[in-house]
Write a protein that holds these residues in place. Sequence first.
Motif, PDB file in Angstrom:
ATOM      1  N   CYS A  31      -0.062   3.430   3.517  1.00  0.00           N
ATOM      2  CA  CYS A  31       0.327   2.992   4.868  1.00  0.00           C
ATOM      3  C   CYS A  31       1.439   1.946   4.866  1.00  0.00           C
ATOM      4  O   CYS A  31       1.930   1.571   5.919  1.00  0.00           O
ATOM      5  CB  CYS A  31      -0.886   2.456   5.624  1.00  0.00           C
TER       6      CYS A  31
ATOM      7  N   CYS B 250       0.860  -1.187   0.000  1.00  0.00           N
ATOM      8  CA  CYS B 250       0.000   0.000   0.000  1.00  0.00           C
ATOM      9  C   CYS B 250       0.896   1.238   0.000  1.00  0.00           C
ATOM     10  O   CYS B 250       1.821   1.348   0.802  1.00  0.00           O
ATOM     11  CB  CYS B 250      -0.897   0.010   1.237  1.00  0.00           C
TER      12      CYS B 250
ATOM     13  N   CYS C  14      -5.199  -3.488   3.786  1.00  0.00           N
ATOM     14  CA  CYS C  14      -5.520  -2.378   4.680  1.00  0.00           C
ATOM     15  C   CYS C  14      -6.801  -1.706   4.196  1.00  0.00           C
ATOM     16  O   CYS C  14      -7.348  -2.054   3.153  1.00  0.00           O
ATOM     17  CB  CYS C  14      -4.376  -1.366   4.701  1.00  0.00           C
TER      18      CYS C  14
ATOM     19  N   ASP D 299      -7.153   1.118   2.902  1.00  0.00           N
ATOM     20  CA  ASP D 299      -6.989   1.972   1.719  1.00  0.00           C
ATOM     21  C   ASP D 299      -7.412   1.270   0.431  1.00  0.00           C
ATOM     22  O   ASP D 299      -7.669   1.926  -0.577  1.00  0.00           O
ATOM     23  CB  ASP D 299      -5.530   2.426   1.593  1.00  0.00           C
TER      24      ASP D 299
END
Length: 376
Positions: free
Chosen positions: A317, A314, A327, A329
């Motif tokens: 993060c 990601c 995650c 996102d």
Amino acid sequence: MISRAYVDKLLGMQAAGPSLLSLYLWIPLDPAELRGLSARADELFALAARDASEPGSGRPVRLGPAERDTVRRLLTAKARDWMGHTVAIFACVELGLNEAVPLPTRLQERAILATRPHVRPLLLAIQRCPAYRVVVADRRHAWLFSITGDEIRTAALPDAAGVRSHGFSGWYGLEAHRVNERVINLARHHYHDTAALLDRATRADGPEPLVIGGHEETIPEMLAALPVGLRDQVAGSFVVDPHILTPAKVRDLADRVIEGWLGRRDQQLLDEIRQEPPDGLAVTGLTACLDAARQHAIRLLAGPAGGLLPGYVCQRCGALSSDGDGCADGREASRPVPDLIEELTVRTLEDGGQVHTLRDPPAGIAALLRFPLAPA
Ligand SMILES: [Zn+2]
């Protein structure tokens, strides 16, 4: 010779996109086979481009023509010097990177296109071929050897105290000499002097495995003189008559001791992982290792030598995952990475942990932890 410092230097490099080439290529011993090297490299480049491209994204990754030329030039100029070695080549025009290092051990061939140099194989080479020291002692003399890659350096240590030193002018064959009463009485002192010099070498260049050679009765005497810190570095010993020893023979005998020591270390690590209770200080399998890395919990990562596990990171993060949904996102924030084991390796080193390659790690990959994981 490659070192952890060299790996750390490489890890400081970062390209904007997957344009940095890492190539691990076996250079055959037969000069007639060198002509096939460029074609072999091209095959590996094609695999690297496939591994770096996200399926269905319509954005294929390709090796840049300048990086390809760099590799061709290096192979034409240097392949003859590297015969019988795996060579690691790192090339990225954007970063001005153009380096080649022959490695002391044969490794799986691969090419990787990524934003960072691919260092897993370098760490494996360091693990398999550690720099180490050998001390060969009898009751009167001691000889110290430093072994790094293909190189063996010798340094004589002083004779037993009170016995006039010959001075050292190169190798003199652990010469024949008479061991007299006085020397035997002084032997204890001489072992302590030798231990003190070894201790000094360790302070100067850092700890390294230590192999002790000598007569059956002098090895325990030498061992007993070592301070605790040095005793922990002892990888093993070999029995030999110093009179008939040459540096090549020292290397041969000591290499076998180191090989046994490496095998025992692997086994100890496996036992340590297997003996941890569930929810204890060990995890096995990719998902658990990714989770442990996210929590900065990995003390030691035990991964396999070969294979690449493609995945995602990601960009917001830093979460690592197999499918891009590691995650909140989501997939849009992720970019593909060619090898999650490499990503885990780098995260572990960044967190001050260690990385060790095992022939067959539990569940494919495992980790020892600093603290038990919080529930996912
Ligand atoms: Zn994220």
